[in-house]
Write an enzyme that holds these catalytic residues in place. Structure first.
Site, PDB file in Angstrom:
ATOM      1  N   HIS A 184     -10.185   1.234  29.716  1.00  0.00           N
ATOM      2  CA  HIS A 184     -10.866   2.515  29.889  1.00  0.00           C
ATOM      3  C   HIS A 184     -10.304   3.280  31.084  1.00  0.00           C
ATOM      4  CE1 HIS A 184     -14.722   1.140  27.570  1.00  0.00           C
ATOM      5  NE2 HIS A 184     -13.604   0.871  26.918  1.00  0.00           N
TER       6      HIS A 184
ATOM      7  N   SER B 199     -10.391   2.382  22.702  1.00  0.00           N
ATOM      8  CA  SER B 199     -11.121   2.936  23.840  1.00  0.00           C
ATOM      9  C   SER B 199     -10.202   3.534  24.897  1.00  0.00           C
ATOM     10  CB  SER B 199     -12.004   1.857  24.463  1.00  0.00           C
ATOM     11  OG  SER B 199     -12.927   1.361  23.521  1.00  0.00           O
TER      12      SER B 199
END
Length: 302
Positions: free
Chosen positions: A252, A206
């Site tokens: 993220h 991610s």
């Protein structure tokens, strides 16, 4: 012994005006074609098609015909990379690496995950020792980027990689795209290491995917394209990051910030200083990541 005029051993240039001259590399082959650059006669085997007429092989190897090195006229991407025949090659390789690691996880179970996931510092009861990045297992910062346990997790990340990767790879070139992906993933790992609980494991691509998302926004702005679609997508992903439980938001955010910063340096560098600025951008990003990891390690072992 005197040579017979017109024999193969006699250079055709010496004949005078009767008949076509011989190729400068193959004197026994008469030809009426000359190299457009050096004006030497060339036979069909020595001809290389040019924009106007033909050139000899030596002139083609020696330069581009523009006064610059041959590489100077090779088509380039917006970031200065060479245009590849397959703009998805690196994306495919990354997909393959993630898939291969996922299959290895399915085959070996939790043991492989415990050895490769991102972990700051924790006690491993199976090995009766402390493990984690703070214990010198620096490789976890990288291996966690290719590690997935659940099918929905890897499916979402790989679909995002397949959607975001090829346009960026085509725009940046293979080498720059690879650097962007890896440095973005490291940025996500570093922020997770810094802010997450020391014994909280995390894994997944991610961070790198968010780096590609940030780079896409930077590229679209550089090309003056409509920013609304990518901004909406970015907003939805950030909302999902903070509202959905059990998501490593640090990875993220870290990947997003680093990816956008690296991409900015790549697509806004002046043409005459591209290489220097690209290398400097990547080095500065890696130094910043290293500083974050060093500070967190001192906190955990100090």
């Amino acid at each position: 012994m005197d040579q017979v005029p017109g024999s193969p051993q006699e250079p055709q240039d010496a004949r005078g005006g009767d008949g076509p001259q011989g190729c400068y590399r193959h004197p026994d082959r008469p030809t009426g074609v000359r190299c457009t650059r050096c004006d030497r006669p060339i036979c069909p085997d020595c001809m290389v098609s040019a924009s106007v007429g033909f050139q000899c092989q030596e002139c083609v190897r020696g330069g581009s015909g523009t006064g610059h090195a041959p590489q100077a006229t090779v088509p380039r991407t917006i970031a200065g990379g060479t245009i590849a025949a397959d703009p998805r090659l690196v994306t495919k390789i990354l997909l393959g690496l993630n898939a291969a690691v996922f299959l290895a996880v399915l085959a070996s179970g939790a043991e492989l995950v415990d050895r490769l996931d991102l972990l700051g510092l924790a006690f491993d009861p199976n090995r009766y020792q402390l493990v984690g990045v703070a214990e010198g297992e620096w490789y976890r910062l990288v291996t966690a980027m290719f590690l997935h346990q659940q099918i929905p997790h890897i499916a979402f990340n790989m679909l995002s990689l397949w959607w975001l990767g090829p346009p960026l790879e085509a725009a940046l070139g293979r080498l720059r795209f690879t650097a962007l992906y890896l440095i973005s993933g490291l940025g996500g790992s570093a922020l997770s290491y810094l802010l997450a609980a020391q014994n909280q494991p995390s894994l997944g691509a991610s961070g790198a995917i968010f780096g590609l998302l940030g780079a896409t926004a930077v590229l679209l702005r550089r090309l003056k394209y409509d920013m609304k679609p990518v901004l909406i997508l970015l907003g939805l992903n950030l909302a999902f990051t903070f509202l959905w439980p059990n998501i490593a938001w640090q990875a993220h955010v870290g990947g997003l910030v680093v990816g956008a910063a690296v991409a900015f340096g790549m697509v806004h560098a002046p043409r005459d200083r591209r290489a220097v600025i690209h290398v400097a951008t990547c080095v500065l990003a890696l130094l910043a990541i290293g500083a974050v990891v060093w500070v967190r390690t001192l906190q955990l072992v100090g």
